[in-house]
Design a protein around this motif. Structure first.
Motif, PDB file in Angstrom:
ATOM      1  N   UNK A 188       0.837  -1.207   0.000  1.00 36.42           N
ATOM      2  CA  UNK A 188       0.000   0.000   0.000  1.00 36.42           C
ATOM      3  C   UNK A 188       0.870   1.254   0.000  1.00 36.42           C
ATOM      4  N   UNK A 189       1.973   1.228   0.758  1.00 39.77           N
ATOM      5  CA  UNK A 189       2.865   2.369   0.785  1.00 39.77           C
ATOM      6  C   UNK A 189       3.421   2.680  -0.600  1.00 39.77           C
ATOM      7  N   UNK A 190       3.915   1.656  -1.302  1.00 39.21           N
ATOM      8  CA  UNK A 190       4.445   1.856  -2.651  1.00 39.21           C
ATOM      9  C   UNK A 190       3.330   2.256  -3.613  1.00 39.21           C
ATOM     10  N   UNK A 191       2.164   1.630  -3.484  1.00 36.37           N
ATOM     11  CA  UNK A 191       1.039   1.944  -4.366  1.00 36.37           C
ATOM     12  C   UNK A 191       0.606   3.398  -4.222  1.00 36.37           C
ATOM     13  N   UNK A 192       0.642   3.926  -3.001  1.00 34.13           N
ATOM     14  CA  UNK A 192       0.254   5.318  -2.786  1.00 34.13           C
ATOM     15  C   UNK A 192       1.334   6.289  -3.246  1.00 34.13           C
ATOM     16  N   UNK A 193       2.605   5.874  -3.187  1.00 35.26           N
ATOM     17  CA  UNK A 193       3.713   6.762  -3.562  1.00 35.26           C
ATOM     18  C   UNK A 193       4.013   6.744  -5.049  1.00 35.26           C
ATOM     19  N   UNK A 194       3.468   5.767  -5.763  1.00 36.04           N
ATOM     20  CA  UNK A 194       3.831   5.596  -7.168  1.00 36.04           C
ATOM     21  C   UNK A 194       3.339   6.755  -8.035  1.00 36.04           C
ATOM     22  N   UNK A 195       2.396   7.535  -7.487  1.00 37.19           N
ATOM     23  CA  UNK A 195       1.910   8.700  -8.229  1.00 37.19           C
ATOM     24  C   UNK A 195       2.993   9.724  -8.479  1.00 37.19           C
ATOM     25  N   UNK A 196       4.034   9.735  -7.639  1.00 36.86           N
ATOM     26  CA  UNK A 196       5.153  10.665  -7.829  1.00 36.86           C
ATOM     27  C   UNK A 196       5.851  10.391  -9.155  1.00 36.86           C
ATOM     28  N   UNK A 197       5.868   9.124  -9.575  1.00 38.29           N
ATOM     29  CA  UNK A 197       6.525   8.741 -10.827  1.00 38.29           C
ATOM     30  C   UNK A 197       5.615   8.937 -12.033  1.00 38.29           C
ATOM     31  N   UNK A 198       4.445   9.522 -11.811  1.00 40.49           N
ATOM     32  CA  UNK A 198       3.522   9.765 -12.920  1.00 40.49           C
ATOM     33  C   UNK A 198       2.606   8.608 -13.234  1.00 40.49           C
ATOM     34  N   UNK A 199       2.638   7.561 -12.403  1.00 46.24           N
ATOM     35  CA  UNK A 199       1.763   6.400 -12.582  1.00 46.24           C
ATOM     36  C   UNK A 199       0.555   6.543 -11.671  1.00 46.24           C
ATOM     37  N   UNK A 200      -0.618   6.286 -12.209  1.00 47.78           N
ATOM     38  CA  UNK A 200      -1.837   6.409 -11.418  1.00 47.78           C
ATOM     39  C   UNK A 200      -1.843   5.369 -10.297  1.00 47.78           C
ATOM     40  N   UNK A 201      -1.985   5.790  -9.033  1.00 48.83           N
ATOM     41  CA  UNK A 201      -1.985   4.832  -7.916  1.00 48.83           C
ATOM     42  C   UNK A 201      -3.099   3.797  -8.061  1.00 48.83           C
ATOM     43  N   UNK A 202      -2.792   2.502  -7.949  1.00 50.65           N
ATOM     44  CA  UNK A 202      -3.844   1.488  -8.059  1.00 50.65           C
ATOM     45  C   UNK A 202      -4.866   1.581  -6.933  1.00 50.65           C
ATOM     46  N   UNK A 203      -4.469   2.155  -5.800  1.00 49.97           N
ATOM     47  CA  UNK A 203      -5.405   2.300  -4.684  1.00 49.97           C
ATOM     48  C   UNK A 203      -6.451   3.382  -4.952  1.00 49.97           C
ATOM     49  N   UNK A 204      -6.334   4.063  -6.098  1.00 52.29           N
ATOM     50  CA  UNK A 204      -7.374   5.009  -6.505  1.00 52.29           C
ATOM     51  C   UNK A 204      -8.583   4.273  -7.079  1.00 52.29           C
ATOM     52  N   UNK A 205      -8.394   2.987  -7.379  1.00 53.33           N
ATOM     53  CA  UNK A 205      -9.464   2.146  -7.909  1.00 53.33           C
ATOM     54  C   UNK A 205     -10.171   1.458  -6.746  1.00 53.33           C
ATOM     55  N   UNK A 206     -11.469   1.636  -6.652  1.00 56.58           N
ATOM     56  CA  UNK A 206     -12.247   1.059  -5.554  1.00 56.58           C
ATOM     57  C   UNK A 206     -12.127  -0.456  -5.519  1.00 56.58           C
ATOM     58  N   UNK A 207     -11.958  -1.082  -6.680  1.00 55.29           N
ATOM     59  CA  UNK A 207     -11.838  -2.541  -6.730  1.00 55.29           C
ATOM     60  C   UNK A 207     -10.577  -3.023  -6.005  1.00 55.29           C
ATOM     61  N   UNK A 208      -9.491  -2.263  -6.122  1.00 51.45           N
ATOM     62  CA  UNK A 208      -8.232  -2.642  -5.477  1.00 51.45           C
ATOM     63  C   UNK A 208      -8.356  -2.529  -3.959  1.00 51.45           C
TER      64      UNK A 208
ATOM     65  N   UNK B  31      -7.052  13.730  -6.965  1.00 54.01           N
ATOM     66  CA  UNK B  31      -7.845  14.767  -7.635  1.00 54.01           C
ATOM     67  C   UNK B  31      -7.328  16.154  -7.278  1.00 54.01           C
ATOM     68  N   UNK B  32      -7.022  16.384  -5.999  1.00 52.76           N
ATOM     69  CA  UNK B  32      -6.505  17.686  -5.568  1.00 52.76           C
ATOM     70  C   UNK B  32      -5.199  18.011  -6.289  1.00 52.76           C
ATOM     71  N   UNK B  33      -4.280  17.022  -6.384  1.00 54.76           N
ATOM     72  CA  UNK B  33      -3.010  17.252  -7.063  1.00 54.76           C
ATOM     73  C   UNK B  33      -3.213  17.530  -8.544  1.00 54.76           C
TER      74      UNK B  33
ATOM     75  N   UNK C 223       2.892  20.738  -2.263  1.00 46.86           N
ATOM     76  CA  UNK C 223       1.659  19.981  -2.064  1.00 46.86           C
ATOM     77  C   UNK C 223       1.886  18.496  -2.315  1.00 46.86           C
ATOM     78  N   UNK C 224       2.783  18.181  -3.252  1.00 49.47           N
ATOM     79  CA  UNK C 224       3.088  16.779  -3.549  1.00 49.47           C
ATOM     80  C   UNK C 224       3.722  16.085  -2.347  1.00 49.47           C
ATOM     81  N   UNK C 225       4.537  16.826  -1.589  1.00 49.88           N
ATOM     82  CA  UNK C 225       5.153  16.240  -0.402  1.00 49.88           C
ATOM     83  C   UNK C 225       4.088  15.796   0.599  1.00 49.88           C
ATOM     84  N   UNK C 226       2.995  16.545   0.663  1.00 46.57           N
ATOM     85  CA  UNK C 226       1.933  16.184   1.612  1.00 46.57           C
ATOM     86  C   UNK C 226       1.010  15.118   1.027  1.00 46.57           C
TER      87      UNK C 226
END
Length: 220
Positions: A90-110, A174-176, A191-194
């Protein structure tokens, strides 16, 4: 509303076509990276004169193990590998957005899948500790008339875990995106740091923390 819908990356041409969503591809990527890094990092481990990398890994894993051991106790130490693995994913999945990849935890199914797996582990802990008779009897404790509430709790817990993680990750994403549209250059950095780092790690912590507490509750 557009962000609520996961995008289809490609379709597997079987059974009329099976869509593979970006959250699934991102999950596969994270799993592959974590497995590969695990294989690389545990090579050439030494009992005497370990290297700096080995000392760092042992310290990190030891810290996580002690943290979860304080939560679940000695009886629950068998569930610590699951808790550490889930926290890392979950930690990596939430941080992966920094690399420009959409976090999989943004999907309700995940997040729903993660919640269902955690609840299965939690209920198994209770069943394994109490046995069939004790597990069924626990639904009528402390008094019999709250039996329906205890049964409903089995469904309420995964929904709570799922929606808390999904809502926070989606909201941060969405905020970012809105900040990048309004001020695409320097402004999004603090804002990305937060939202991408601090909030992402906090949500991973909350998810596994609550899972550990529920396991401890079942064991008690």
């Amino acid at each position: 509303m557009e962000e609520l819908n996961a995008k289809v990356v490609f379709t597997i041409p079987v059974f009329g076509g099976i869509p593979v969503y970006e959250s699934v591809v991102a999950t596969w990527f994270i799993m592959a990276v974590l497995v590969l890094l695990s294989i690389i990092f545990v090579r050439n481990l030494k009992v005497e004169k370990p290297g700096k990398l080995q000392l760092f890994l042992e310290t990190s894993i030891g810290f996580l193990r002690d943290f979860f051991l304080d939560l679940v106790g000695e009886e629950g130490k068998g569930y610590i590998p699951y808790l550490i693995s889930t926290a890392l994913f979950i930690g990596v999945a939430n941080l992966i957005g920094i690399a420009g990849i959409t976090p999989p935890t943004k999907d309700l199914n995940v997040t729903a899948a993660l919640a269902v797996i955690s609840i299965a582990v939690i209920e198994y802990a209770g069943f394994h500790k109490k046995g069939m008779k004790g597990f069924i009897k626990s639904f009528a404790e402390p008094v019999a008339f709250i039996l329906p509430i205890n049964i409903m709790e089995i469904a309420i817990r995964p929904v709570s875990l799922c929606m808390r993680l999904f809502g926070n990750v989606l909201g941060s994403f969405v905020v970012m995106e809105l900040i990048k549209l309004v001020a695409p250059l320097i402004v999004p950095i603090p804002f990305s740091f937060y939202f991408d780092i601090f909030d992402g790690l906090i949500q991973a912590y909350v998810f596994v923390f609550l899972t550990a507490l529920f396991i401890k509750e079942q064991l008690d």
